[in-house]
Design an enzyme around this catalytic site. Structure first.
Site, short mmCIF file in Angstrom:
data_model
loop_
_atom_site.label_atom_id
_atom_site.label_comp_id
_atom_site.label_asym_id
_atom_site.label_seq_id
_atom_site.Cartn_x
_atom_site.Cartn_y
_atom_site.Cartn_z
N HIS A 53 6.57 6.47 -2.32
CA HIS A 53 7.94 6.05 -1.95
C HIS A 53 8.97 7.16 -2.16
O HIS A 53 10.16 6.92 -2.01
CB HIS A 53 8.34 4.79 -2.74
CG HIS A 53 7.71 3.55 -2.21
ND1 HIS A 53 8.23 2.82 -1.16
CD2 HIS A 53 6.56 2.92 -2.55
CE1 HIS A 53 7.45 1.79 -0.89
NE2 HIS A 53 6.42 1.83 -1.73
N SER A 62 7.55 0.94 -6.59
CA SER A 62 7.80 0.28 -5.31
C SER A 62 8.44 -1.09 -5.43
O SER A 62 9.05 -1.56 -4.49
CB SER A 62 6.50 0.19 -4.52
OG SER A 62 5.50 -0.45 -5.28
N LYS A 110 4.58 5.59 5.06
CA LYS A 110 5.88 4.99 4.73
C LYS A 110 6.98 5.75 5.45
O LYS A 110 7.16 5.54 6.66
CB LYS A 110 6.04 4.90 3.22
CG LYS A 110 5.06 3.84 2.68
CD LYS A 110 5.17 3.53 1.24
CE LYS A 110 4.29 2.32 0.94
NZ LYS A 110 3.25 2.58 -0.06
#
Ligand SMILES: *Cc1c(COP(=O)(O)O)cnc(C)c1O
Length: 395
Positions: free
Chosen positions: A210, A182, A241
């Site tokens: 991610h 990340s 996310k």
């Protein structure tokens, strides 16, 4: 009033401030979009994990409102008592199908998914081989498990194999890696790591926080990206996310998920996701299954932005994804840079120690599908101007 037993707290805070490691928080007054109002000022948002713009997507909001009106605001209990709503089951089935795994289990966040899962997989006489740059939630999950943790060099399958062979005297063995890192945006070499796992008899777990909605066909994640369906034992993901909502999950073989339902402590002892969040995440996955439009736009934006910044002479490190670290090294300079960006109407936060190494301070720019070209160009111009003024670049 001078409470001496607590005086160390002020000392601690002062130390953080003097070192430039003290963090402040800006307050957002609008939905998470390209243009937002922060501390009363209109700025462009370049620091959210809302990769696909799903956090304020109208279809997803509608699904949330419908669920809220149908099922209320809260689940009312933990999953094993009366907190398993049919929406939870539907979402778990949907996640398993999206990830092409046998089953999936929901958690309240990605962080709790890691805390829940690692201690179920390994304990005292076992060993974890962990990438040295793994996320804080993996580190904490490893600690909770009481297994021995051996770190291997970042994204280095050769070093991984070496440390595994050097440490044969354990019962169960688990390799854990972030899928996309990340802070740097690089992708773990998961195929090579899988081969090491096979060769050495280690279980393999990947944190795809991610990668979800970003990598692979229609955003199916890192296993899909490398064609490793059914080969990674434990795939952890987040709904917070790219999917834009909140919550976490583990996808994998039926028996692993079954064991997590029996023993995962946050599953057993913490109330389940709200109906609205659950329905929203389901809708987000439906959108991804039916179209890759948002994923494509995300990547087009990222490529455009990164190419322009590299041309200007900025150091973007080793990123391979829309995560764009602009590495400036010095913490105070980085905070000053971020402050100047804000004055020019660009919100891109400074990331400093302890989130990254002391000399690894950076502005972490997050491009998103919600950006239009004019937003990207405005940010590029601001980086060029401030970078020149501060002597970071020489154009
Ligand atoms: C964000 C993140 C998490 C935590 O996910 P949440 O759903 O926000 O709790 C875990 N692991 C990694 C690698 C992350 O980036």
């Amino acid at each position: 009033m001078n409470d001496t037993k607590l005086s160390w707290i002020d000392d601690d805070l002062e130390l953080l401030k003097s070192q430039g490691f003290y963090k402040t928080f800006r307050v957002v007054e609008t939905p998470n979009e390209a243009e937002i109002i922060v501390d009363g000022k209109k700025v462009l948002n370049f620091c959210s994990n809302n990769y696909l713009g799903f956090a304020n997507n109208s279809k997803i909001k509608k699904a949330a409102v419908l669920a809220l009106e149908t099922f209320g605001v809260g689940a009312g209990a933990v999953r094993t008592i009366s907190g398993t709503n049919k929406l939870h089951q539907e979402l778990e089935t949907k996640i398993a199908s999206f990830k092409k795994t046998e089953d999936a289990i929901l958690f309240q966040s990605g962080f709790t998914a890691n805390l829940a899962t690692i201690p179920v997989l390994v304990s005292e006489n076992d060993v974890i081989f962990s990438d040295e740059l793994n996320h804080a939630s993996i580190i904490d999950g490893c600690r909770l498990s009481k297994a021995t943790v051996i770190r291997y060099k970042h994204a280095d399958p050769k070093d991984l194999e070496k440390v595994i062979l050097e440490n044969p005297d354990f019962s169960k063995k688990l390799i854990i890696t972030d899928g996309v890192f990340s802070m740097d945006g690089d992708i773990a070499p998961l195929k090579d790591i899988y081969e090491v796992a096979q060769k050495t008899g280690c279980m393999l777990m990947v944190d795809d926080s991610h990668g979800e909605g970003v990598l692979g066909e229609n955003g199916r994640g890192i296993a899909d990206h490398f064609g490793l369906h059914g080969m990674v034992d434990v795939e952890m993901g987040t709904l917070s996310k790219a999917l834009g909502v909140v919550g976490g999950f583990i996808a994998g073989k039926k028996n692993i998920i079954d064991l997590l339902r029996q023993k995962g402590r946050p599953f057993l002892f913490s109330t389940s996701l709200t109906p609205a969040d659950t329905a929203a995440a389901s809708e987000a996955i439906s959108i991804l299954e039916s179209s890759d439009e948002a994923v494509k736009k995300l990547w087009d934006n990222a490529k455009y932005f990164q190419e322009k910044l590299r041309d200007l002479g900025f150091d973007l490190g080793v990123t391979q994804t829309p995560i764009t670290p602009v590495i400036l090294k010095d913490a105070k300079l980085t905070q000053e840079f971020s402050k100047k960006l804000f004055e020019m109407g660009i919100l891109a936060t400074a990331i400093i120690y302890p989130t990254v190494a002391k000399d690894g301070a950076r502005i972490r720019v997050m491009t998103s599908a919600f950006h239009e070209k004019k937003h990207l160009d405005e940010a590029i111009a601001a980086f060029a101007k401030i970078g020149t003024e501060m002597g970071v670049i020489s154009k």
